[in-house]
Design a protein around this motif. Structure first.
Motif, short mmCIF file in Angstrom:
data_model
loop_
_atom_site.label_atom_id
_atom_site.label_comp_id
_atom_site.label_asym_id
_atom_site.label_seq_id
_atom_site.Cartn_x
_atom_site.Cartn_y
_atom_site.Cartn_z
N SER A 1 9.63 -22.85 -17.86
CA SER A 1 8.87 -23.64 -16.74
C SER A 1 9.60 -24.75 -16.14
O SER A 1 10.80 -24.88 -16.35
CB SER A 1 7.36 -24.07 -17.25
OG SER A 1 7.76 -25.35 -18.04
N GLU A 2 8.99 -25.37 -15.23
CA GLU A 2 9.77 -26.34 -14.18
C GLU A 2 10.28 -27.61 -15.07
O GLU A 2 9.41 -27.97 -16.07
CB GLU A 2 8.74 -26.76 -13.06
CG GLU A 2 8.37 -25.91 -11.99
CD GLU A 2 6.99 -25.36 -12.76
OE1 GLU A 2 6.23 -25.85 -13.78
OE2 GLU A 2 6.77 -24.22 -12.46
N PHE A 3 11.47 -27.88 -14.83
CA PHE A 3 12.05 -28.92 -15.78
C PHE A 3 12.30 -28.80 -17.00
O PHE A 3 12.12 -29.74 -17.95
CB PHE A 3 11.49 -30.25 -15.09
CG PHE A 3 11.92 -30.59 -13.85
CD1 PHE A 3 12.91 -30.85 -13.24
CD2 PHE A 3 10.74 -30.56 -12.76
CE1 PHE A 3 13.08 -30.99 -11.92
CE2 PHE A 3 10.62 -30.75 -11.60
CZ PHE A 3 12.09 -30.89 -10.75
N GLY A 4 11.90 -27.55 -17.77
CA GLY A 4 11.76 -27.35 -19.15
C GLY A 4 13.11 -27.85 -19.85
O GLY A 4 14.19 -27.93 -19.16
N THR A 5 12.84 -28.26 -20.89
CA THR A 5 14.34 -28.61 -21.84
C THR A 5 14.40 -27.70 -23.11
O THR A 5 13.32 -27.63 -23.57
CB THR A 5 14.20 -30.12 -22.20
OG1 THR A 5 13.34 -30.48 -22.94
CG2 THR A 5 14.10 -30.91 -20.74
N SER B 1 22.11 -29.03 -25.40
CA SER B 1 20.84 -28.98 -24.80
C SER B 1 20.88 -28.63 -23.31
O SER B 1 21.95 -28.61 -22.60
CB SER B 1 20.04 -30.57 -24.82
OG SER B 1 20.96 -31.44 -24.35
N LEU B 2 19.76 -28.19 -22.63
CA LEU B 2 19.80 -27.67 -21.25
C LEU B 2 18.72 -28.24 -20.57
O LEU B 2 17.55 -28.53 -21.29
CB LEU B 2 19.90 -26.33 -21.35
CG LEU B 2 18.76 -25.35 -21.82
CD1 LEU B 2 17.79 -25.19 -20.75
CD2 LEU B 2 19.41 -24.28 -22.41
N ILE B 3 18.60 -28.46 -19.18
CA ILE B 3 17.48 -28.72 -18.56
C ILE B 3 17.43 -27.61 -17.44
O ILE B 3 18.39 -27.42 -16.72
CB ILE B 3 17.57 -30.05 -17.77
CG1 ILE B 3 17.92 -31.01 -18.87
CG2 ILE B 3 16.39 -30.60 -16.91
CD1 ILE B 3 18.18 -32.65 -18.51
N LEU B 4 16.20 -27.12 -17.24
CA LEU B 4 15.73 -26.20 -16.38
C LEU B 4 15.58 -26.87 -14.79
O LEU B 4 15.15 -28.01 -15.06
CB LEU B 4 14.61 -25.07 -16.59
CG LEU B 4 14.89 -24.46 -17.66
CD1 LEU B 4 13.42 -23.73 -17.99
CD2 LEU B 4 15.89 -23.57 -17.62
N GLY B 5 15.81 -26.34 -13.66
CA GLY B 5 15.56 -27.16 -12.51
C GLY B 5 14.15 -26.91 -11.92
O GLY B 5 13.28 -26.39 -12.75
#
Length: 154
Positions: free
Chosen positions: A137-141, A109-113
């Motif tokens: 988008s911001e903090f998207g997962t 999994s990943l998390i965007l900044g």
């Protein structure tokens, strides 16, 4: 009269012959169920399970795109799974490993900044894409979980 007697005898015999849905058949199904539930003569079933559970498979985790703050993934085998994470990974990011076990479920999994972006996580098993997800988008997962191929007989 003899034709009627023969017909009557045949009908009586049919009533007494075992039928697939009679009590004998139900008893056979219960016995079979009990066998599977308790592992009766389970050497065959157990050895087949152990053979499938010991099958190794190659897993490739990939993350591509932009804005990824953290990548999390699992590795290990048969109940000895542990989580790892990579902060601020250099993209494209890739991890190849070998897993085994019927209950092993590869996942990444990943998390965007906070500035957002767009990124994909992908799981490939034995060279074939098994799962893909996208974050934006911001903090998207995004999260990918794939089923173990070990339970499939060849």
């Amino acid at each position: 009269m003899s034709g009627l007697v023969q017909t009557a005898r045949r009908e009586e015999k049919q009533k007494t012959d075992a039928h697939p849905h009679d009590e004998g058949s139900a008893r056979d199904h219960r016995d079979l169920h009990d066998c599977f539930a308790t592992g009766c003569s389970g050497d065959t079933a157990k050895s087949e399970f152990e053979k499938l559970d010991a099958k190794e498979f190659e897993v490739v985790y990939e993350v591509t795109g932009s804005g990824v703050k953290t990548v999390m993934f699992e590795e290990g085998t048969k109940g000895e799974i542990f989580s790892e994470s990579v902060d601020d990974p250099k993209l494209p990011w890739k991890k190849t490993l070998t897993m085994k076990g019927i209950a092993t479920a590869p996942n990444v999994s990943l998390i965007l900044g906070e500035k957002g972006g767009r990124a994909d996580c992908v799981i490939s098993i034995n060279g074939t894409e098994a799962k893909r997800a996208t974050a934006k988008s911001e903090f998207g997962t995004a999260s990918c979980v794939a089923a173990s191929p070990a339970g499939k007989s060849e």
